[in-house]
Design a protein around this motif. Structure first.
Motif, PDB file in Angstrom:
ATOM      1  N   SER A   1       0.848  -1.190   0.000  1.00 18.29           N
ATOM      2  CA  SER A   1       0.000   0.000   0.000  1.00 18.29           C
ATOM      3  C   SER A   1       0.885   1.242   0.000  1.00 18.29           C
ATOM      4  O   SER A   1       1.878   1.307   0.723  1.00 18.29           O
ATOM      5  CB  SER A   1      -0.910  -0.002   1.225  1.00 18.29           C
ATOM      6  N   THR A   2       0.535   2.207  -0.820  1.00 19.43           N
ATOM      7  CA  THR A   2       1.291   3.458  -0.916  1.00 19.43           C
ATOM      8  C   THR A   2       0.333   4.625  -0.634  1.00 19.43           C
ATOM      9  O   THR A   2      -0.889   4.427  -0.552  1.00 19.43           O
ATOM     10  CB  THR A   2       1.899   3.626  -2.320  1.00 19.43           C
ATOM     11  N   PRO A   3       0.861   5.839  -0.484  1.00 15.26           N
ATOM     12  CA  PRO A   3      -0.033   6.983  -0.241  1.00 15.26           C
ATOM     13  C   PRO A   3      -1.101   7.160  -1.312  1.00 15.26           C
ATOM     14  O   PRO A   3      -2.188   7.680  -1.030  1.00 15.26           O
ATOM     15  CB  PRO A   3       0.935   8.165  -0.219  1.00 15.26           C
ATOM     16  N   SER A   4      -0.806   6.725  -2.530  1.00 21.49           N
ATOM     17  CA  SER A   4      -1.769   6.909  -3.621  1.00 21.49           C
ATOM     18  C   SER A   4      -2.513   5.626  -3.997  1.00 21.49           C
ATOM     19  O   SER A   4      -3.360   5.641  -4.897  1.00 21.49           O
ATOM     20  CB  SER A   4      -1.045   7.439  -4.864  1.00 21.49           C
ATOM     21  N   HIS A   5      -2.208   4.532  -3.306  1.00 24.26           N
ATOM     22  CA  HIS A   5      -2.820   3.261  -3.688  1.00 24.26           C
ATOM     23  C   HIS A   5      -2.920   2.356  -2.465  1.00 24.26           C
ATOM     24  O   HIS A   5      -1.915   2.085  -1.799  1.00 24.26           O
ATOM     25  CB  HIS A   5      -1.983   2.569  -4.769  1.00 24.26           C
ATOM     26  N   THR A   6      -4.119   1.879  -2.174  1.00 21.23           N
ATOM     27  CA  THR A   6      -4.342   0.994  -1.035  1.00 21.23           C
ATOM     28  C   THR A   6      -4.691  -0.402  -1.531  1.00 21.23           C
ATOM     29  O   THR A   6      -5.606  -0.568  -2.345  1.00 21.23           O
ATOM     30  CB  THR A   6      -5.487   1.515  -0.140  1.00 21.23           C
ATOM     31  N   VAL A   7      -3.962  -1.387  -1.053  1.00 18.05           N
ATOM     32  CA  VAL A   7      -4.231  -2.781  -1.415  1.00 18.05           C
ATOM     33  C   VAL A   7      -5.356  -3.309  -0.533  1.00 18.05           C
ATOM     34  O   VAL A   7      -5.317  -3.183   0.692  1.00 18.05           O
ATOM     35  CB  VAL A   7      -2.963  -3.645  -1.226  1.00 18.05           C
ATOM     36  N   ARG A   8      -6.365  -3.887  -1.167  1.00 18.18           N
ATOM     37  CA  ARG A   8      -7.488  -4.460  -0.424  1.00 18.18           C
ATOM     38  C   ARG A   8      -7.203  -5.926  -0.113  1.00 18.18           C
ATOM     39  O   ARG A   8      -6.513  -6.603  -0.884  1.00 18.18           O
ATOM     40  CB  ARG A   8      -8.767  -4.352  -1.237  1.00 18.18           C
ATOM     41  N   PRO A   9      -7.715  -6.449   1.003  1.00 20.40           N
ATOM     42  CA  PRO A   9      -7.469  -7.858   1.344  1.00 20.40           C
ATOM     43  C   PRO A   9      -7.873  -8.819   0.231  1.00 20.40           C
ATOM     44  O   PRO A   9      -7.196  -9.815  -0.014  1.00 20.40           O
ATOM     45  CB  PRO A   9      -8.322  -8.067   2.606  1.00 20.40           C
ATOM     46  N   GLU A  10      -8.964  -8.505  -0.457  1.00 22.65           N
ATOM     47  CA  GLU A  10      -9.429  -9.404  -1.522  1.00 22.65           C
ATOM     48  C   GLU A  10      -8.539  -9.365  -2.756  1.00 22.65           C
ATOM     49  O   GLU A  10      -8.676 -10.208  -3.656  1.00 22.65           O
ATOM     50  CB  GLU A  10     -10.870  -9.074  -1.916  1.00 22.65           C
ATOM     51  N   ASP A  11      -7.625  -8.402  -2.814  1.00 22.68           N
ATOM     52  CA  ASP A  11      -6.712  -8.309  -3.960  1.00 22.68           C
ATOM     53  C   ASP A  11      -5.498  -9.222  -3.816  1.00 22.68           C
ATOM     54  O   ASP A  11      -4.755  -9.408  -4.786  1.00 22.68           O
ATOM     55  CB  ASP A  11      -6.210  -6.863  -4.127  1.00 22.68           C
ATOM     56  N   VAL A  12      -5.266  -9.761  -2.634  1.00 25.57           N
ATOM     57  CA  VAL A  12      -4.063 -10.567  -2.376  1.00 25.57           C
ATOM     58  C   VAL A  12      -4.272 -11.986  -2.892  1.00 25.57           C
ATOM     59  O   VAL A  12      -5.140 -12.712  -2.391  1.00 25.57           O
ATOM     60  CB  VAL A  12      -3.730 -10.601  -0.871  1.00 25.57           C
ATOM     61  N   PRO A  13      -3.514 -12.415  -3.907  1.00 24.12           N
ATOM     62  CA  PRO A  13      -3.686 -13.772  -4.445  1.00 24.12           C
ATOM     63  C   PRO A  13      -3.086 -14.825  -3.517  1.00 24.12           C
ATOM     64  O   PRO A  13      -2.258 -14.519  -2.651  1.00 24.12           O
ATOM     65  CB  PRO A  13      -2.928 -13.724  -5.774  1.00 24.12           C
ATOM     66  N   ALA A  14      -3.498 -16.063  -3.713  1.00 23.01           N
ATOM     67  CA  ALA A  14      -3.089 -17.140  -2.807  1.00 23.01           C
ATOM     68  C   ALA A  14      -1.582 -17.332  -2.780  1.00 23.01           C
ATOM     69  O   ALA A  14      -0.991 -17.585  -1.726  1.00 23.01           O
ATOM     70  CB  ALA A  14      -3.782 -18.443  -3.219  1.00 23.01           C
ATOM     71  N   GLU A  15      -0.916 -17.208  -3.952  1.00 22.44           N
ATOM     72  CA  GLU A  15       0.520 -17.514  -3.965  1.00 22.44           C
ATOM     73  C   GLU A  15       1.358 -16.437  -3.287  1.00 22.44           C
ATOM     74  O   GLU A  15       2.544 -16.627  -3.045  1.00 22.44           O
ATOM     75  CB  GLU A  15       1.031 -17.772  -5.389  1.00 22.44           C
ATOM     76  N   ALA A  16       0.729 -15.304  -2.948  1.00 24.86           N
ATOM     77  CA  ALA A  16       1.451 -14.268  -2.215  1.00 24.86           C
ATOM     78  C   ALA A  16       1.655 -14.650  -0.754  1.00 24.86           C
ATOM     79  O   ALA A  16       2.520 -14.081  -0.081  1.00 24.86           O
ATOM     80  CB  ALA A  16       0.701 -12.947  -2.295  1.00 24.86           C
ATOM     81  N   VAL A  17       0.873 -15.618  -0.272  1.00 22.32           N
ATOM     82  CA  VAL A  17       0.942 -15.991   1.152  1.00 22.32           C
ATOM     83  C   VAL A  17       1.198 -17.471   1.369  1.00 22.32           C
ATOM     84  O   VAL A  17       1.201 -17.936   2.502  1.00 22.32           O
ATOM     85  CB  VAL A  17      -0.359 -15.571   1.872  1.00 22.32           C
ATOM     86  N   THR A  18       1.412 -18.232   0.294  1.00 19.48           N
ATOM     87  CA  THR A  18       1.706 -19.666   0.424  1.00 19.48           C
ATOM     88  C   THR A  18       2.867 -20.026  -0.494  1.00 19.48           C
ATOM     89  O   THR A  18       3.074 -19.397  -1.529  1.00 19.48           O
ATOM     90  CB  THR A  18       0.485 -20.531   0.027  1.00 19.48           C
TER      91      THR A  18
END
Length: 225
Positions: free
Chosen positions: A139-156
């Motif tokens: 997340s940056t000042p101009s862009h917020t990452v939403r929880p639903e945007d996080v794909p599975a391979e980013a956390v496994t």
């Protein structure tokens, strides 16, 4: 008696000759022929699918994932987790067989998946913490990452723990953060992702993917300009 010894000697001699011939054919000629054919026809794959940077220096393999971390504050502390260097695109997590059953760095000796059931409390904790870190990091000042945007391979991790690829969705999720950290326009970094997105094999096998090492090499070149 003499006939028996003579027959034994002949059999022994024949066996030694067969051993010598087979050793030369199977242990010398055949490996040389296979190695020569591989070098002549598939030299890149035969040498480990190496990847070079803009200067021609080999920086890795297209088949093996790498980490992009900041130096540890205490290099002698095996329990200290390395923090990601957020100027680079980040790969999948790598969970293997290291200390505390979690290998936080890609390793050619120890590799493997999390190997836990979907309802395992420890796995749920890992995924929850990893997801929160992905959201905070990207997340940056101009862009917020939403929880639903996080794909599975980013956390496994992958089955091997050494996957060199991420999905286009995970690469695109990182674009704003990478652009900000490198002082590049968002559209330029997004274009790099698009240029390094590989389609399905033969148009129908597998999923679209992005090789993180190749993308980071292109990012380095773009940053130099």
């Amino acid at each position: 008696m003499n006939t028996s010894l003579s027959n034994t000697a002949r059999l022994l001699g024949a066996g030694l000759r067969a051993l010598l011939v087979l050793s030369v054919i199977c242990g010398v000629l055949y490996p040389l022929a296979v190695t020569g054919a591989a070098q002549a026809l598939f030299s890149g794959k035969a040498n480990g699918s190496e990847i070079g940077d803009g200067s021609g220096r080999t920086v890795g393999s297209s088949l093996i994932g790498q980490t992009y971390d900041l130096p540890k504050q205490n290099p002698d502390d095996p329990q200290e987790a390395a923090k990601p260097d957020l100027k680079w695109f980040q790969p999948r997590p790598s969970n293997g067989l290291g200390g505390n059953s979690v290998n936080l760095r890609y390793s050619l000796i120890l590799s493997g998946a999390t190997n836990r059931s979907a309802d395992n409390a420890e796995l749920i904790t890992w995924v929850t913490e990893a997801k929160a870190a992905v959201i905070a990091d990207n997340s940056t000042p101009s862009h917020t990452v939403r929880p639903e945007d996080v794909p599975a391979e980013a956390v496994t991790s992958s089955g091997s723990g050494l996957d060199p690829h991420i999905s286009p969705a995970y690469a695109e999720l990182q674009v704003h953060r990478v652009a900000e950290r490198n002082g590049l326009p968002v559209h330029r970094v997004a274009k790099l992702v698009a240029e390094h997105t590989e389609g399905r094999v033969l148009g129908f096998m597998g999923e679209p993917r992005v090789n993180v090492l190749e993308l980071n090499i292109a990012l380095r070149e773009a940053s130099k300009r």
